[in-house]
Design an enzyme around this catalytic site. Structure first.
Site, mmCIF file in Angstrom:
data_model
loop_
_atom_site.group_PDB
_atom_site.id
_atom_site.type_symbol
_atom_site.label_atom_id
_atom_site.label_comp_id
_atom_site.label_asym_id
_atom_site.label_seq_id
_atom_site.Cartn_x
_atom_site.Cartn_y
_atom_site.Cartn_z
ATOM 1 N N GLU A 267 -4.954 0.201 -8.188
ATOM 2 C CA GLU A 267 -3.888 1.130 -8.593
ATOM 3 C C GLU A 267 -2.792 0.266 -9.220
ATOM 4 O O GLU A 267 -2.326 -0.684 -8.580
ATOM 5 C CB GLU A 267 -3.294 1.846 -7.371
ATOM 6 C CG GLU A 267 -4.009 3.106 -6.950
ATOM 7 C CD GLU A 267 -3.325 3.822 -5.781
ATOM 8 O OE1 GLU A 267 -3.220 5.048 -5.820
ATOM 9 O OE2 GLU A 267 -2.912 3.153 -4.806
ATOM 10 N N SER B 71 0.822 -1.207 0.000
ATOM 11 C CA SER B 71 0.000 0.000 0.000
ATOM 12 C C SER B 71 0.851 1.251 0.000
ATOM 13 O O SER B 71 0.320 2.355 -0.071
ATOM 14 C CB SER B 71 -0.940 0.001 1.209
ATOM 15 O OG SER B 71 -0.407 -0.711 2.267
ATOM 16 N N ASN C 60 -3.198 6.117 -0.676
ATOM 17 C CA ASN C 60 -2.829 6.252 0.738
ATOM 18 C C ASN C 60 -2.146 7.571 1.064
ATOM 19 O O ASN C 60 -2.171 8.013 2.204
ATOM 20 C CB ASN C 60 -1.969 5.074 1.176
ATOM 21 C CG ASN C 60 -2.846 3.856 1.416
ATOM 22 O OD1 ASN C 60 -3.914 3.973 2.001
ATOM 23 N ND2 ASN C 60 -2.411 2.701 0.938
ATOM 24 N N HIS D 212 -2.252 -2.689 -6.550
ATOM 25 C CA HIS D 212 -2.790 -2.333 -5.233
ATOM 26 C C HIS D 212 -4.305 -2.427 -5.217
ATOM 27 O O HIS D 212 -5.000 -1.625 -5.846
ATOM 28 C CB HIS D 212 -2.310 -0.914 -4.873
ATOM 29 C CG HIS D 212 -2.697 -0.473 -3.510
ATOM 30 N ND1 HIS D 212 -2.909 0.839 -3.183
ATOM 31 C CD2 HIS D 212 -2.921 -1.169 -2.373
ATOM 32 C CE1 HIS D 212 -3.239 0.924 -1.903
ATOM 33 N NE2 HIS D 212 -3.261 -0.282 -1.391
HETATM 34 N N1 3HC Z 1 -16.711 -9.933 0.301
HETATM 35 C C1 3HC Z 1 -17.711 -9.946 -0.614
HETATM 36 N N2 3HC Z 1 -18.733 -9.069 -0.603
HETATM 37 C C2 3HC Z 1 -18.778 -8.171 0.405
HETATM 38 C C3 3HC Z 1 -17.798 -8.111 1.398
HETATM 39 C C4 3HC Z 1 -16.735 -9.035 1.319
HETATM 40 N N3 3HC Z 1 -15.733 -9.032 2.197
HETATM 41 N N4 3HC Z 1 -18.119 -7.096 2.247
HETATM 42 C C5 3HC Z 1 -19.252 -6.545 1.800
HETATM 43 N N5 3HC Z 1 -19.668 -7.202 0.685
HETATM 44 C C6 3HC Z 1 -20.815 -6.847 -0.181
HETATM 45 C C7 3HC Z 1 -22.145 -7.132 0.473
HETATM 46 O O1 3HC Z 1 -22.550 -8.459 0.233
HETATM 47 C C8 3HC Z 1 -23.061 -6.121 -0.198
HETATM 48 O O2 3HC Z 1 -23.456 -6.587 -1.466
HETATM 49 P P1 3HC Z 1 -24.814 -6.014 -2.199
HETATM 50 O O3 3HC Z 1 -24.545 -4.566 -2.514
HETATM 51 O O4 3HC Z 1 -24.947 -6.840 -3.429
HETATM 52 O O5 3HC Z 1 -25.910 -6.191 -1.206
HETATM 53 C C9 3HC Z 1 -22.141 -4.927 -0.416
HETATM 54 O O6 3HC Z 1 -20.804 -5.428 -0.377
HETATM 55 C C10 3HC Z 1 -22.347 -3.889 0.660
HETATM 56 O O7 3HC Z 1 -22.159 -4.522 1.926
HETATM 57 P P2 3HC Z 1 -23.148 -4.402 3.171
HETATM 58 O O8 3HC Z 1 -24.540 -4.124 2.707
HETATM 59 O O9 3HC Z 1 -22.918 -5.574 4.062
HETATM 60 O O10 3HC Z 1 -22.551 -3.196 3.999
HETATM 61 P P3 3HC Z 1 -22.317 -1.708 3.575
HETATM 62 O O11 3HC Z 1 -23.325 -1.196 2.628
HETATM 63 O O12 3HC Z 1 -22.112 -1.044 4.879
HETATM 64 O O13 3HC Z 1 -20.938 -1.752 2.775
HETATM 65 C C11 3HC Z 1 -18.588 -1.660 2.603
HETATM 66 C C12 3HC Z 1 -19.784 -2.299 3.315
HETATM 67 C C13 3HC Z 1 -18.594 -2.067 1.104
HETATM 68 C C14 3HC Z 1 -17.354 -2.202 3.283
HETATM 69 C C15 3HC Z 1 -18.727 -0.094 2.713
HETATM 70 O O14 3HC Z 1 -18.912 0.266 4.066
HETATM 71 C C16 3HC Z 1 -17.535 0.649 2.165
HETATM 72 O O15 3HC Z 1 -17.410 0.851 0.972
HETATM 73 N N6 3HC Z 1 -16.627 1.118 3.072
HETATM 74 C C17 3HC Z 1 -15.425 1.840 2.718
HETATM 75 C C18 3HC Z 1 -14.370 0.842 2.316
HETATM 76 C C19 3HC Z 1 -13.093 1.522 1.889
HETATM 77 O O16 3HC Z 1 -12.927 2.730 1.899
HETATM 78 N N7 3HC Z 1 -12.120 0.676 1.521
HETATM 79 C C20 3HC Z 1 -10.802 1.129 1.157
HETATM 80 C C21 3HC Z 1 -9.889 1.010 2.322
HETATM 81 S S1 3HC Z 1 -8.279 1.578 1.940
HETATM 82 C C22 3HC Z 1 -7.496 0.221 1.353
HETATM 83 O O17 3HC Z 1 -7.998 -0.875 1.326
HETATM 84 C C23 3HC Z 1 -6.114 0.456 0.889
HETATM 85 C C24 3HC Z 1 -5.091 -0.131 1.815
HETATM 86 O O18 3HC Z 1 -3.823 0.056 1.228
HETATM 87 C C25 3HC Z 1 -5.088 0.460 3.194
#
Ligand code: 3HC
Length: 285
Positions: free
Chosen positions: A153, A120, A191, A141
């Site tokens: 990315e 990352s 990041n 990424h």
């Molecule tokens: N695997 C498969 N599907 C998943 C999942 C997983 N681990 N987690 C959630 N889902 C699916 C759900 O089944 C749901 O599907 P649907 O739209 O068909 O119903 C969809 O994703 C939305 O999930 P939920 O309804 O359970 O919950 P939310 O609507 O609260 O969404 C979330 C959850 C997608 C995690 C949302 O909160 C989100 O987008 N959060 C921000 C995540 C983010 O910013 N990520 C980037 C982090 S930075 C990074 O990773 C970089 C690193 O270098 C640090």
């Protein structure tokens, strides 16, 4: 180059199991390598649960989920990577760990194979220099949760060839993701911009400007973020956030990237966020 059918994924943690999931779901054979049986079992279990979740939502047939799971070979033996045409490293965010893995991947994989890192924030150019094939090392990424987030990315190191870059870009597209090209700089784009936001939210809590809940509400309701910054930091892992802040601080050299002292103290306490049951919030029972 030979068509990529079999891919190696190093690390079955949060990102590694998600990466193995999306490759297997899209028809690739996957060799998923871990260093501990317990971590491997946990990673495979997470993949099974997440595939079941897709079945329950009607996005995937049960038979397809079973077939995807069958395409994943979990192993502790890294020589199993010998016949992979591509490998991606998703190990812990420490240069020393990644350096050793890249040296080993370079010895183990066929000479024409492209090697990628899901780092990352660590320099792709520096990782590439550990190998005899720096032109074939690319950053790939992914974002958490990997099966859901659309972005990859794709990072070009100083020595990365256009052919290797195109290979990784093409792979991201085959996984149904949207690749975005980024040059090799600490934290890349995602990041470099996201982590200072999370870090600043932590300063706001530490300085008593507002509670964690209030800071998160501001971002959810005021800026339409799906998760507030402190919930997101817990979700990513506070240890990962700290590692990335340190890479930004050292790599860019501007004091604005200094990690929040509260973040350092929480990581020292073993409060790593969702995965450890406690971070800015409490999880589980
Ligand atoms: N695997 C498969 N599907 C998943 C999942 C997983 N681990 N987690 C959630 N889902 C699916 C759900 O089944 C749901 O599907 P649907 O739209 O068909 O119903 C969809 O994703 C939305 O999930 P939920 O309804 O359970 O919950 P939310 O609507 O609260 O969404 C979330 C959850 C997608 C995690 C949302 O909160 C989100 O987008 N959060 C921000 C995540 C983010 O910013 N990520 C980037 C982090 S930075 C990074 O990773 C970089 C690193 O270098 C640090």
């Amino acid at each position: 180059m030979e068509e990529i059918r079999r891919v190696g994924v190093l690390g079955a943690g949060t990102m590694g199991n998600g990466i193995a999931h999306v490759f297997a779901r899209n028809g690739f054979e996957v060799v998923l390598c871990e260093v501990e049986q317990r971590s491997l079992d946990r990673g495979l279990e997470t993949i099974r649960k997440n595939l079941d979740r897709e079945v329950a939502k009607g996005k995937l047939a049960g038979s397809e989920a079973a077939a995807a799971l069958k395409r994943i070979e979990g192993t502790l033996d890294r020589t199993a990577l010998g016949d992979c045409q591509f490998a991606i490293e998703a190990a812990t965010e420490k240069f020393e760990v990644k350096r050793e893995l890249f040296k080993e991947l370079d010895r183990t994989l066929p000479a024409e194979a492209v090697l990628a890192s899901n780092t990352s924030s660590i320099s792709i150019t520096r990782l590439a220099a550990q190998t005899q094939r720096p032109g074939q090392v690319v950053g790939m990424h992914f974002f958490n949760p990997v099966p859901v987030m659309k972005l990859v990315e794709v990072i070009r190191g100083l020595a990365t060839t256009q052919a290797s870059f195109d290979t990784v870009k093409g792979l991201a597209e085959k996984l149904g993701k949207t690749p975005v090209e980024v040059n090799d700089a600490a934290g890349f784009v995602s990041n470099r911009v996201l982590m200072p936001l999370l870090n600043e939210a932590m300063f706001a809590v530490m300085e008593g400007v507002a509670t964690a809940e209030a800071v998160d509400e501001v971002f959810k309701l005021g800026m339409a973020h799906p998760m507030g910054p402190l919930t997101l930091a817990d979700f990513i892992g506070l240890d990962v956030c700290l590692d990335i802040m340190r890479v930004l601080e050292e790599g860019i050299g501007d004091p604005k990237y200094r990690p929040c002292p509260l973040l350092i103290r929480m990581v020292d306490a073993g409060w790593l966020g969702r995965k450890s049951g406690r971070g800015f919030y409490q999880y589980g029972s």
